[in-house]
Design an enzyme around this catalytic site. Structure first.
Site, PDB file in Angstrom:
ATOM      1  N   SER A 224       0.858  -1.175   0.000  1.00 36.80           N
ATOM      2  CA  SER A 224       0.000   0.000   0.000  1.00 36.80           C
ATOM      3  C   SER A 224       0.901   1.234   0.000  1.00 36.80           C
ATOM      4  O   SER A 224       1.888   1.267  -0.742  1.00 36.80           O
ATOM      5  CB  SER A 224      -0.944  -0.045   1.207  1.00 36.80           C
TER       6      SER A 224
ATOM      7  N   HIS B 155      -2.890  -1.372  -3.112  1.00 35.87           N
ATOM      8  CA  HIS B 155      -4.073  -0.570  -2.840  1.00 35.87           C
ATOM      9  C   HIS B 155      -4.114   0.586  -3.838  1.00 35.87           C
ATOM     10  O   HIS B 155      -3.144   1.327  -3.984  1.00 35.87           O
ATOM     11  CB  HIS B 155      -4.035  -0.029  -1.410  1.00 35.87           C
TER      12      HIS B 155
ATOM     13  N   ASP C  58      -4.095  -4.736   6.326  1.00 35.84           N
ATOM     14  CA  ASP C  58      -4.366  -5.657   5.229  1.00 35.84           C
ATOM     15  C   ASP C  58      -3.107  -6.460   4.908  1.00 35.84           C
ATOM     16  O   ASP C  58      -2.014  -5.918   4.829  1.00 35.84           O
ATOM     17  CB  ASP C  58      -4.828  -4.869   3.990  1.00 35.84           C
TER      18      ASP C  58
END
Length: 195
Positions: free
Chosen positions: A8, A35, A128
C-alpha cells in the site's frame, strides 16, 4: 510455485527494484495487489512493466495464471486464485477498507498453492495482508515482510510480524535478491516445488 506480493502506501518506491531483479526465465507466477483508488487509470501496469523484464499485465477474470508472468489486480476488484489455476475477479465488499485486498489474494492463493507459495508484504498504512500472510504460513508457504525500519509506512509490515512468525524481515535490496533466487537450485525448497 507462485509469488504473491501486496503493498500500500510507500510500496511503489520498492516494487520497481523487486521487479527488476526477476530474471527473464523466472519460474514462478507472480501476483500483485496494490491498494489503488477505484477508477484509477491503467497507467500503473505500464509503469511497472517499464521496470520488469517479464510480461506484466492487469489481470482479467478467468485468465490462466502462468509461470514467468506478472499479474496486477485491477483497481476496484479483489483478485483471487481459482483451483483451476485461473484468476477470478470479485466486487465483494472491501476488506480493511480496500478493494483489491491483499488478504483476499493471499488467502485464496494459500488454498491453491499451499507450501509452493511465497508471500511478501511491503510498506503500507493498515493491517491488510496480515491475516493473509498467516494463512500462507499455516498452509506451509514462506512469508516475508519489508523491514519496517526501511518502509516508508511501517504499519503493514509491523502488523504482519505481530500476526505470524515470518520467515524473513528484509530491506529492499536483500528482498530483491531473495525473490530472484526462488525456484532455482540454490533455493533450499525448490526441489519439491515443481509447479
Amino acid at each position: 510455485m507462485a509469488l504473491v506480493i501486496g503493498g500500500s502506501a510507500g510500496s511503489i518506491q520498492v516494487l520497481p527494484a523487486l521487479l527488476r531483479a526477476l530474471p527473464a526465465d523466472y519460474p514462478l507466477c507472480v501476483l500483485l495487489v496494490l491498494h489503488r483508488l477505484e477508477g484509477a487509470g491503467g497507467q500503473l501496469d505500464k509503469f511497472l512493466q517499464s521496470h520488469c523484464g517479464l510480461p506484466l499485465c492487469e489481470v482479467e477474470d478467468k485468465q490462466p495464471l502462468l509461470a514467468g508472468r506478472v499479474y496486477l489486480a485491477p483497481a476496484g476488484y479483489h483478485l483471487l486464485v481459482e483451483a483451476t489455476g485461473c484468476a477470478s475477479l470479485s466486487i465483494d465488499p472491501r476488506v480493511q477498507y480496500s478493494r483489491p485486498s491483499i488478504d483476499v489474494l493471499f488467502e485464496s492463493a494459500a488454498e491453491v498453492y499451499g507450501r509452493r507459495l511465497v508471500g511478501v508484504l511491503l510498506s503500507g498504512a493498515n493491517g491488510d495482508g496480515s491475516a493473509g500472510l498467516a494463512c500462507i504460513k499455516a498452509a506451509g508457504g514462506r512469508v516475508l515482510v519489508q523491514d519496517p525500519a526501511t518502509a516508508q509506512v511501517a504499519t503493514m509490515p509491523l502488523r504482519a510480524i505481530q500476526a505470524t512468525r515470518v520467515d524473513g524481515v528484509l530491506e529492499s535490496q536483500a528482498l530483491a535478491h531473495y525473490l530472484a533466487r526462488l525456484g532455482r537450485p540454490q533455493d533450499a525448497r525448490s526441489a519439491d516445488d515443481k509447479d
